[in-house]
Design a protein around this motif. Structure first.
Motif, PDB file in Angstrom:
ATOM      1  N   LYS A   1      55.085  16.560  51.018  1.00 22.43           N
ATOM      2  CA  LYS A   1      55.937  17.716  51.215  1.00 22.43           C
ATOM      3  C   LYS A   1      55.382  18.555  52.340  1.00 22.43           C
ATOM      4  CE  LYS A   1      59.377  20.441  50.130  1.00 22.43           C
ATOM      5  NZ  LYS A   1      60.765  20.024  50.207  1.00 22.43           N
ATOM      6  N   TYR A   2      55.946  18.436  53.501  1.00 17.97           N
ATOM      7  CA  TYR A   2      55.643  19.228  54.691  1.00 17.97           C
ATOM      8  C   TYR A   2      54.186  19.097  55.126  1.00 17.97           C
ATOM      9  CZ  TYR A   2      55.762  23.027  58.046  1.00 17.97           C
ATOM     10  OH  TYR A   2      55.671  23.754  59.193  1.00 17.97           O
ATOM     11  N   ASP A   3      53.261  19.884  54.569  1.00 16.06           N
ATOM     12  CA  ASP A   3      51.895  19.866  55.072  1.00 16.06           C
ATOM     13  C   ASP A   3      50.888  19.427  54.020  1.00 16.06           C
ATOM     14  OD1 ASP A   3      52.081  22.036  53.451  1.00 16.06           O
ATOM     15  OD2 ASP A   3      51.229  23.483  54.863  1.00 16.06           O
ATOM     16  N   MET A   4      51.330  18.655  53.025  1.00 13.29           N
ATOM     17  CA  MET A   4      50.397  18.165  52.014  1.00 13.29           C
ATOM     18  C   MET A   4      50.956  16.908  51.355  1.00 13.29           C
ATOM     19  SD  MET A   4      50.874  21.057  49.033  1.00 13.29           S
ATOM     20  CE  MET A   4      50.372  22.346  50.170  1.00 13.29           C
ATOM     21  N   VAL A   5      50.035  16.125  50.791  1.00 15.79           N
ATOM     22  CA  VAL A   5      50.412  14.931  50.044  1.00 15.79           C
ATOM     23  C   VAL A   5      49.809  15.043  48.656  1.00 15.79           C
ATOM     24  CG1 VAL A   5      50.198  12.435  49.854  1.00 15.79           C
ATOM     25  CG2 VAL A   5      50.571  13.473  52.091  1.00 15.79           C
ATOM     26  N   HIS A   6      50.666  15.024  47.639  1.00 17.84           N
ATOM     27  CA  HIS A   6      50.216  15.020  46.258  1.00 17.84           C
ATOM     28  C   HIS A   6      50.109  13.565  45.790  1.00 17.84           C
ATOM     29  CE1 HIS A   6      50.922  19.326  45.999  1.00 17.84           C
ATOM     30  NE2 HIS A   6      52.132  19.135  46.488  1.00 17.84           N
ATOM     31  N   ILE A   7      48.992  13.224  45.152  1.00 14.62           N
ATOM     32  CA  ILE A   7      48.768  11.854  44.710  1.00 14.62           C
ATOM     33  C   ILE A   7      48.657  11.823  43.191  1.00 14.62           C
ATOM     34  CG2 ILE A   7      47.322   9.817  44.932  1.00 14.62           C
ATOM     35  CD1 ILE A   7      46.390  10.938  47.631  1.00 14.62           C
TER      36      ILE A   7
ATOM     37  N   THR B   1      44.892  14.158  42.996  1.00 19.98           N
ATOM     38  CA  THR B   1      44.387  15.061  44.021  1.00 19.98           C
ATOM     39  C   THR B   1      45.527  15.470  44.937  1.00 19.98           C
ATOM     40  OG1 THR B   1      42.649  15.385  45.683  1.00 19.98           O
ATOM     41  CG2 THR B   1      43.806  13.280  45.716  1.00 19.98           C
ATOM     42  N   THR B   2      45.276  16.484  45.747  1.00 19.94           N
ATOM     43  CA  THR B   2      46.230  16.931  46.759  1.00 19.94           C
ATOM     44  C   THR B   2      45.511  17.008  48.096  1.00 19.94           C
ATOM     45  OG1 THR B   2      47.609  18.192  45.219  1.00 19.94           O
ATOM     46  CG2 THR B   2      47.724  18.796  47.545  1.00 19.94           C
ATOM     47  N   TYR B   3      46.035  16.336  49.096  1.00 18.68           N
ATOM     48  CA  TYR B   3      45.492  16.408  50.446  1.00 18.68           C
ATOM     49  C   TYR B   3      46.326  17.402  51.242  1.00 18.68           C
ATOM     50  CZ  TYR B   3      42.305  12.492  49.911  1.00 18.68           C
ATOM     51  OH  TYR B   3      41.278  11.678  49.512  1.00 18.68           O
ATOM     52  N   ALA B   4      45.666  18.396  51.787  1.00 12.62           N
ATOM     53  CA  ALA B   4      46.342  19.407  52.594  1.00 12.62           C
ATOM     54  C   ALA B   4      45.516  19.674  53.845  1.00 12.62           C
ATOM     55  CB  ALA B   4      46.540  20.691  51.783  1.00 12.62           C
ATOM     56  N   ASN B   5      45.979  20.577  54.684  1.00 15.62           N
ATOM     57  CA  ASN B   5      45.286  20.839  55.940  1.00 15.62           C
ATOM     58  C   ASN B   5      43.857  21.316  55.741  1.00 15.62           C
ATOM     59  OD1 ASN B   5      47.448  20.080  57.453  1.00 15.62           O
ATOM     60  ND2 ASN B   5      48.243  22.135  57.768  1.00 15.62           N
ATOM     61  N   SER B   6      43.548  21.898  54.572  1.00 14.22           N
ATOM     62  CA  SER B   6      42.189  22.363  54.303  1.00 14.22           C
ATOM     63  C   SER B   6      41.243  21.228  53.936  1.00 14.22           C
ATOM     64  CB  SER B   6      42.208  23.382  53.161  1.00 14.22           C
ATOM     65  OG  SER B   6      42.749  22.805  51.981  1.00 14.22           O
ATOM     66  N   ASN B   7      41.797  20.037  53.669  1.00 15.11           N
ATOM     67  CA  ASN B   7      40.975  18.886  53.312  1.00 15.11           C
ATOM     68  C   ASN B   7      40.455  18.216  54.578  1.00 15.11           C
ATOM     69  OD1 ASN B   7      40.323  16.030  52.570  1.00 15.11           O
ATOM     70  ND2 ASN B   7      40.966  16.726  50.545  1.00 15.11           N
TER      71      ASN B   7
ATOM     72  N   PHE C   1      42.321  15.294  56.040  1.00 16.44           N
ATOM     73  CA  PHE C   1      43.726  15.508  56.343  1.00 16.44           C
ATOM     74  C   PHE C   1      43.853  16.116  57.727  1.00 16.44           C
ATOM     75  CE2 PHE C   1      48.049  16.949  55.706  1.00 16.44           C
ATOM     76  CZ  PHE C   1      48.558  16.019  54.806  1.00 16.44           C
ATOM     77  N   PRO C   2      44.659  15.562  58.610  1.00 11.93           N
ATOM     78  CA  PRO C   2      44.739  16.078  59.988  1.00 11.93           C
ATOM     79  C   PRO C   2      45.354  17.467  60.040  1.00 11.93           C
ATOM     80  CG  PRO C   2      46.441  14.438  59.592  1.00 11.93           C
ATOM     81  CD  PRO C   2      45.540  14.412  58.386  1.00 11.93           C
ATOM     82  N   SER C   3      44.798  18.338  60.888  1.00 12.17           N
ATOM     83  CA  SER C   3      45.258  19.724  60.960  1.00 12.17           C
ATOM     84  C   SER C   3      46.650  19.831  61.557  1.00 12.17           C
ATOM     85  CB  SER C   3      44.282  20.559  61.786  1.00 12.17           C
ATOM     86  OG  SER C   3      44.167  20.035  63.101  1.00 12.17           O
ATOM     87  N   ASN C   4      47.078  18.827  62.322  1.00 11.89           N
ATOM     88  CA  ASN C   4      48.384  18.897  62.954  1.00 11.89           C
ATOM     89  C   ASN C   4      49.443  18.168  62.144  1.00 11.89           C
ATOM     90  OD1 ASN C   4      47.488  16.304  63.319  1.00 11.89           O
ATOM     91  ND2 ASN C   4      48.095  16.157  65.462  1.00 11.89           N
ATOM     92  N   TYR C   5      49.127  17.908  60.880  1.00 10.25           N
ATOM     93  CA  TYR C   5      50.064  17.163  60.050  1.00 10.25           C
ATOM     94  C   TYR C   5      51.350  17.942  59.826  1.00 10.25           C
ATOM     95  CZ  TYR C   5      52.234  15.034  56.012  1.00 10.25           C
ATOM     96  OH  TYR C   5      53.136  14.475  55.167  1.00 10.25           O
TER      97      TYR C   5
END
Length: 217
Positions: free
Chosen positions: A139-145, A157-163, A166-170
């Protein structure tokens, strides 16, 4: 009297999908949130608000009568697109209700994780060696697994820009042209299994995010 398919020979207005057995024989199909059996008879309704985006059907790794269905619905409060979850029991198709994953235990910031006006993107892993499956929701700037195993559905887990992984330009693509694919590969760095997620960026190109499977245990 059993109810026949009311959308016979008509295209879906919003979304559709179908499930086959191991031999390719149709088991059931979904049209705009309504589930029909292989002969076109009504089975159950997932949610009257369903429709946007795509539908992901994941066979349960333990019980062959259960199917985990993930799809976009419209939140009743602010009319934004939320991912919904429906557990279909072929032996009792009317025994479940749809659940908004915005309220799922462990989701960061609750519904704020899904308030963007982008549709969700869905993908699932193959059956893993421990008998489980992973489900990826972007969803937009994160991936929920999420993980599906003998205990049911759980958030891993959740991958977001703070991880750091996870790429900052995602950014996912716009609502009309978005997609995500997940493949299992051998990491060229660690030589261990990893999941590679291909998702569309704002320029409708593809970027790859490699997640080691050890991060998701």
């Amino acid at each position: 009297q059993r109810q026949m398919c009311i959308r016979d020979r008509l295209p879906a207005e919003y979304s559709h999908n179908a499930m086959q057995d191991k031999d390719g024989n149709l088991l059931f199909f979904i049209v705009d949130g309504i589930i029909y059996d292989k002969d076109g008879y009504y089975m159950t309704t997932m949610d009257v608000w369903s429709g946007s985006g795509e539908i992901l059907i994941v066979p349960d790794p333990i019980d062959c009568h259960l199917y985990h269905i993930f799809y976009d619905g419209i939140a009743h409060v602010n009319l934004t697109s939320h991912p919904f979850y429906f557990l279909l029991d072929m032996n009792n198709p009317t025994g479940s209700n749809s659940v908004s994953l915005a309220n799922f235990p462990g989701i960061v910031n609750g519904g704020n994780s899904f308030v963007k006006n982008w549709y969700n993107q869905y993908a699932a892993s193959q059956l893993r060696t421990d008998g489980s499956r992973y489900v990826f929701i972007n969803k937009y700037d994160m991936v929920h697994i999420f993980k599906i195993d003998a205990s049911g559905l759980s958030l891993i887990t959740t991958y977001a820009n703070s991880n750091p992984n996870f790429p900052s330009n995602y950014s996912s693509s716009n609502a009309n042209r978005s997609e995500m694919e997940v493949i299992e590969v051998i990491s060229p760095i660690t030589s261990s299994p990893a999941y590679r997620i291909a998702y569309s960026s704002a320029t409708v190109s593809y970027t790859h995010l490699t997640l080691p499977t050890s991060d998701l245990v």
